[in-house]
Design a protein around this motif. Structure first.
Motif, PDB file in Angstrom:
ATOM      1  N   SER A 179      58.142  13.534 138.051  1.00  0.00           N
ATOM      2  CA  SER A 179      57.121  12.502 137.957  1.00  0.00           C
ATOM      3  C   SER A 179      56.504  12.587 136.572  1.00  0.00           C
ATOM      4  N   CYS A 180      55.992  11.476 136.065  1.00  0.00           N
ATOM      5  CA  CYS A 180      55.460  11.446 134.699  1.00  0.00           C
ATOM      6  C   CYS A 180      54.042  10.894 134.708  1.00  0.00           C
ATOM      7  N   THR A 181      53.153  11.576 133.997  1.00  0.00           N
ATOM      8  CA  THR A 181      51.771  11.122 133.833  1.00  0.00           C
ATOM      9  C   THR A 181      51.508  10.869 132.359  1.00  0.00           C
ATOM     10  N   VAL A 182      51.039   9.676 132.031  1.00  0.00           N
ATOM     11  CA  VAL A 182      50.682   9.327 130.662  1.00  0.00           C
ATOM     12  C   VAL A 182      49.184   9.571 130.499  1.00  0.00           C
ATOM     13  N   HIS A 183      48.819  10.561 129.702  1.00  0.00           N
ATOM     14  CA  HIS A 183      47.420  10.908 129.487  1.00  0.00           C
ATOM     15  C   HIS A 183      46.897  10.216 128.233  1.00  0.00           C
ATOM     16  N   VAL A 184      45.744   9.584 128.344  1.00  0.00           N
ATOM     17  CA  VAL A 184      45.053   9.008 127.193  1.00  0.00           C
ATOM     18  C   VAL A 184      43.794   9.841 126.971  1.00  0.00           C
ATOM     19  N   ALA A 185      43.712  10.516 125.833  1.00  0.00           N
ATOM     20  CA  ALA A 185      42.638  11.467 125.570  1.00  0.00           C
ATOM     21  C   ALA A 185      42.009  11.192 124.210  1.00  0.00           C
ATOM     22  N   PRO A 186      40.772  11.655 123.985  1.00  0.00           N
ATOM     23  CA  PRO A 186      40.137  11.497 122.673  1.00  0.00           C
ATOM     24  C   PRO A 186      40.815  12.384 121.643  1.00  0.00           C
ATOM     25  N   SER A 187      40.653  12.051 120.377  1.00  0.00           N
ATOM     26  CA  SER A 187      41.306  12.827 119.335  1.00  0.00           C
ATOM     27  C   SER A 187      40.569  14.128 119.053  1.00  0.00           C
ATOM     28  N   VAL A 188      39.227  14.137 119.197  1.00  0.00           N
ATOM     29  CA  VAL A 188      38.427  15.324 118.892  1.00  0.00           C
ATOM     30  C   VAL A 188      37.344  15.484 119.952  1.00  0.00           C
ATOM     31  N   VAL A 189      37.078  16.727 120.360  1.00  0.00           N
ATOM     32  CA  VAL A 189      35.982  17.055 121.279  1.00  0.00           C
ATOM     33  C   VAL A 189      35.150  18.162 120.652  1.00  0.00           C
ATOM     34  N   LEU A 190      33.821  17.957 120.553  1.00  0.00           N
ATOM     35  CA  LEU A 190      32.897  18.969 120.054  1.00  0.00           C
ATOM     36  C   LEU A 190      32.148  19.586 121.223  1.00  0.00           C
ATOM     37  N   GLU A 191      31.966  20.926 121.200  1.00  0.00           N
ATOM     38  CA  GLU A 191      31.238  21.641 122.239  1.00  0.00           C
ATOM     39  C   GLU A 191      30.137  22.476 121.596  1.00  0.00           C
ATOM     40  N   ASN A 192      28.918  22.357 122.122  1.00  0.00           N
ATOM     41  CA  ASN A 192      27.787  23.136 121.611  1.00  0.00           C
ATOM     42  C   ASN A 192      27.539  24.327 122.529  1.00  0.00           C
ATOM     43  N   ALA A 193      27.880  25.530 122.060  1.00  0.00           N
ATOM     44  CA  ALA A 193      27.644  26.758 122.818  1.00  0.00           C
ATOM     45  C   ALA A 193      26.515  27.569 122.202  1.00  0.00           C
ATOM     46  N   LEU A 194      25.619  26.899 121.468  1.00  0.00           N
ATOM     47  CA  LEU A 194      24.434  27.550 120.904  1.00  0.00           C
ATOM     48  C   LEU A 194      23.267  27.420 121.871  1.00  0.00           C
ATOM     49  N   TYR A 195      22.248  28.255 121.671  1.00  0.00           N
ATOM     50  CA  TYR A 195      21.078  28.190 122.542  1.00  0.00           C
ATOM     51  C   TYR A 195      20.187  26.993 122.205  1.00  0.00           C
ATOM     52  N   VAL A 196      20.308  26.467 120.998  1.00  0.00           N
ATOM     53  CA  VAL A 196      19.444  25.384 120.534  1.00  0.00           C
ATOM     54  C   VAL A 196      20.247  24.102 120.388  1.00  0.00           C
ATOM     55  N   ASP A 197      19.536  22.998 120.150  1.00  0.00           N
ATOM     56  CA  ASP A 197      20.203  21.722 119.919  1.00  0.00           C
ATOM     57  C   ASP A 197      20.998  21.778 118.612  1.00  0.00           C
ATOM     58  N   LEU A 198      22.120  21.087 118.612  1.00  0.00           N
ATOM     59  CA  LEU A 198      23.022  21.080 117.464  1.00  0.00           C
ATOM     60  C   LEU A 198      23.166  19.656 116.946  1.00  0.00           C
ATOM     61  N   ALA A 199      22.770  19.423 115.689  1.00  0.00           N
ATOM     62  CA  ALA A 199      23.006  18.140 115.029  1.00  0.00           C
ATOM     63  C   ALA A 199      24.316  18.238 114.254  1.00  0.00           C
ATOM     64  N   TYR A 200      25.146  17.202 114.332  1.00  0.00           N
ATOM     65  CA  TYR A 200      26.458  17.247 113.687  1.00  0.00           C
ATOM     66  C   TYR A 200      26.723  15.956 112.930  1.00  0.00           C
ATOM     67  N   ARG A 201      27.572  16.085 111.894  1.00  0.00           N
ATOM     68  CA  ARG A 201      28.068  14.935 111.134  1.00  0.00           C
ATOM     69  C   ARG A 201      29.558  15.153 110.882  1.00  0.00           C
ATOM     70  N   LEU A 202      30.347  14.147 111.188  1.00  0.00           N
ATOM     71  CA  LEU A 202      31.778  14.172 110.912  1.00  0.00           C
ATOM     72  C   LEU A 202      32.081  13.142 109.841  1.00  0.00           C
ATOM     73  N   SER A 203      32.811  13.552 108.831  1.00  0.00           N
ATOM     74  CA  SER A 203      33.118  12.638 107.737  1.00  0.00           C
ATOM     75  C   SER A 203      34.568  12.795 107.327  1.00  0.00           C
ATOM     76  N   CYS A 204      35.101  11.735 106.737  1.00  0.00           N
ATOM     77  CA  CYS A 204      36.481  11.738 106.266  1.00  0.00           C
ATOM     78  C   CYS A 204      36.494  12.220 104.820  1.00  0.00           C
ATOM     79  N   GLY A 205      36.986  13.434 104.601  1.00  0.00           N
ATOM     80  CA  GLY A 205      37.022  13.994 103.266  1.00  0.00           C
ATOM     81  C   GLY A 205      35.655  14.287 102.695  1.00  0.00           C
ATOM     82  N   GLY A 206      34.625  14.423 103.556  1.00  0.00           N
ATOM     83  CA  GLY A 206      33.287  14.712 103.084  1.00  0.00           C
ATOM     84  C   GLY A 206      32.560  13.517 102.521  1.00  0.00           C
ATOM     85  N   ALA A 207      33.109  12.304 102.687  1.00  0.00           N
ATOM     86  CA  ALA A 207      32.499  11.108 102.093  1.00  0.00           C
ATOM     87  C   ALA A 207      31.920  10.206 103.177  1.00  0.00           C
ATOM     88  N   THR A 208      32.758   9.374 103.787  1.00  0.00           N
ATOM     89  CA  THR A 208      32.302   8.404 104.778  1.00  0.00           C
ATOM     90  C   THR A 208      31.980   9.083 106.100  1.00  0.00           C
TER      91      THR A 208
END
Length: 531
Positions: A179-208
């Protein structure tokens, strides 16, 4: 029962209902049909479907359509998060499927077709079902959906990238059938395992900037703003620290990468990101701190690290070298500890700590209480009891004679839940005195001239006032006059307890060893009391 397609004369599919066990599957490779038998309200329930299903492994609804080179196999359907739908038989043989983020109706109701309401184009390229259903593609392939609506109403970044993966599995009870299952998944998943809130920024080559947001402890976020094959850089920030540099790329291999962040005094805390690639091809970025230090002593602690060879010291982040000079412990030990619950909770919050350099195995943690000396080096184990910690006091005119000895215990455990990569080290007082007698008690170290008092129901950490004397404890019931003096320490105006006849000090009690002790407290006669 015999099963066959109405549009085809041959072949037919024979399903032996009486011979099939519940939750068993039968399959016909020529018709590409799977039959599953189960019970429904006491009756046997036969379900027939194609050999291929599509699984939505994202947290957003998707719109799915099946197409051939000349026409579509039915109208588009909505596939909710975590839902699975079987592919039509005709589409499985000669077609491919495409998907895009669903534009749900404004009223939040269910939608079966979207038509012109959709704001994203269909994914490119399409996934050919017949070609890929007999083999597993562990890497998956990247497909994108381009925004097609009003740019001012752009709900997501443009375009969105997903990973489509064909996972082939063996049907139970029939090892020769697949049997075959076609999975559609996100390209990236971020997980915060810190005790505090985590602010994040993702950019392409550090620009956009591709994506930005804030994650609470234990939260995950799916990022589909860029393909996992593109250069995607991550920058993070936590409370009390500056933004990290944009040099960390989540696309360069897998494993652990250090992310240094600096506080206002340019002291560095080194967080870590563990990058892994799931079987579906999704890049998972797990951000955590190597160590949490939990202070349950009731007293403020200061931390530093020292290299066992170079003897170089480094204070923990957000701490000052002169900070300990503001910490003084004067008067009765009962005055050292705050009764404000918010202060206690703030003090007991985990303190994030990391060793500097690559040779962290040669570094030791040292602890200080108020203006005391530094403790001996502590090796932070992954799990286990770290034993007792002795911290001598420092002689300070008008504050301390320098003879006091603080005794703590420490233990290390893995962090809870998503924070399992973090080592949590808890510091607690070695001795805690609890008065369950119903009367105020006087206690003192043997041969030490000063005594302290413990109210009924009160519990108080105990540290030796003189480290040069024998480490034994003596107690007695407080007198009526002493009881009146300590009435001000009663909680919420409660009575300090019943008043008993005057007593002498008990014999020596060895509190350094576990066990039960009978402390004889002789009652004084009138002549002894007068004397």
């Amino acid at each position: 029962v015999t099963v066959k397609e109405i549009t085809r004369e041959d072949p037919s599919f024979l399903v032996p209902l009486d011979e099939m066990a519940p939750l068993c599957h039968v399959i016909d490779k020529e018709l590409e049909i799977i039959g599953s038998l189960s019970y429904l309200s006491g009756s046997k329930f036969l379900q027939l479907r194609s050999r291929v299903v599509v699984s939505n492994d994202t947290k957003s609804p998707l719109e799915v359509i099946y197409r051939s080179p000349t026409s579509d196999f039915g109208a588009p359907v909505i596939l909710g998060p975590g839902k699975v739908a079987a592919v039509p038989i005709l589409a499985m043989r000669a077609g491919h499927f495409q998907f895009r983020p669903a534009a749900l109706p404004d009223n939040g109701g269910d939608a079966t077709t979207l038509g012109a309401n959709a704001v994203y184009e269909w994914s490119i390229p399409g996934c050919r079902l017949r070609k890929n259903m007999h083999r597993a593609k562990t890497e998956g392939f990247v497909t994108s959906c381009t925004f097609a609506g009003d740019p001012n109403a752009l709900p997501y970044p443009d375009p969105l990238y997903f990973v489509a993966n064909f996972a082939v599995s063996v049907v139970p009870k029939r090892p020769d059938s697949l049997s075959c299952t076609v999975h559609v998944a996100p390209s990236v998943v971020l997980e915060n395992a810190l005790y505090v809130d985590l602010a994040y920024r993702l950019s392409c080559g550090g620009a956009t900037t591709a994506a930005a947001g804030t994650l609470k402890c234990g939260e995950r976020v799916e990022v589909s703003a860029y393909a996992a094959t593109q250069a995607l850089c991550l920058s993070i920030k936590i409370d009390g620290y500056q933004w990290s540099d944009n040099y960390f790329s989540i696309n360069k291999g897998t494993g652990t990468t250090a992310i240094p962040v600096k506080d206002v005094n340019d002291q560095t805390l080194t967080l870590e990101a563990y990058v892994s690639k799931t079987a579906l091809g999704t890049r998972k970025v797990h951000i955590y701190c190597p160590h949490w230090l939990v202070n349950k002593t009731g007293l403020r602690l200061l931390y530093k690290e020292r290299h066992s060879l170079s003897k170089k010291d480094r204070l923990g982040p957000n701490q000052s070298d002169k900070l300990h000079e503001q910490w003084t412990l004067q008067g009765s030990p009962s005055r050292w500890y705050s009764s404000d619950r918010s202060v206690i909770q703030t003090m007991a919050r985990p303190y994030m700590f990391s060793f500097s350099g690559k040779m962290s195995s040669r570094r030791r943690l040292h602890v200080r209480i108020a203006n005391s000396q530094w403790s001996d080096g502590i090796v932070l184990l992954t799990e286990g009891d770290l034993g007792g910690i002795e911290i001598p006091d420092i002689k300070t005119p008008g504050i301390s004679n320098g003879l006091r000895l603080f005794e703590l215990v420490a233990e290390s455990r893995r962090g809870p839940g998503l924070c399992w990569r973090t080592v949590v080290t808890t510091f607690s007082p070695r001795f805690v005195l609890v008065n369950w007698t119903g009367s105020p008690l006087e206690y003192m170290q043997e041969k030490y001239p000063e005594q302290e008092y413990l109210l009924p129901g009160e519990n108080l950490p105990f540290h030796w006032p003189n480290r040069t004397l024998k480490r034994r404890l003596r107690v007695r019931v407080a007198t009526e006059q002493e009881t009146k003096v300590i009435e001000s320490r009663s909680v919420k105006g409660e009575s300090p307890g019943m008043v008993l006849p005057p007593t002498c000090l008990s014999g020596s009690i060895d509190i350094t060893a576990l066990g039960k002790y009978v402390a004889l407290v002789p009652v004084q006669n009138e002549a002894e009391a007068a004397a």
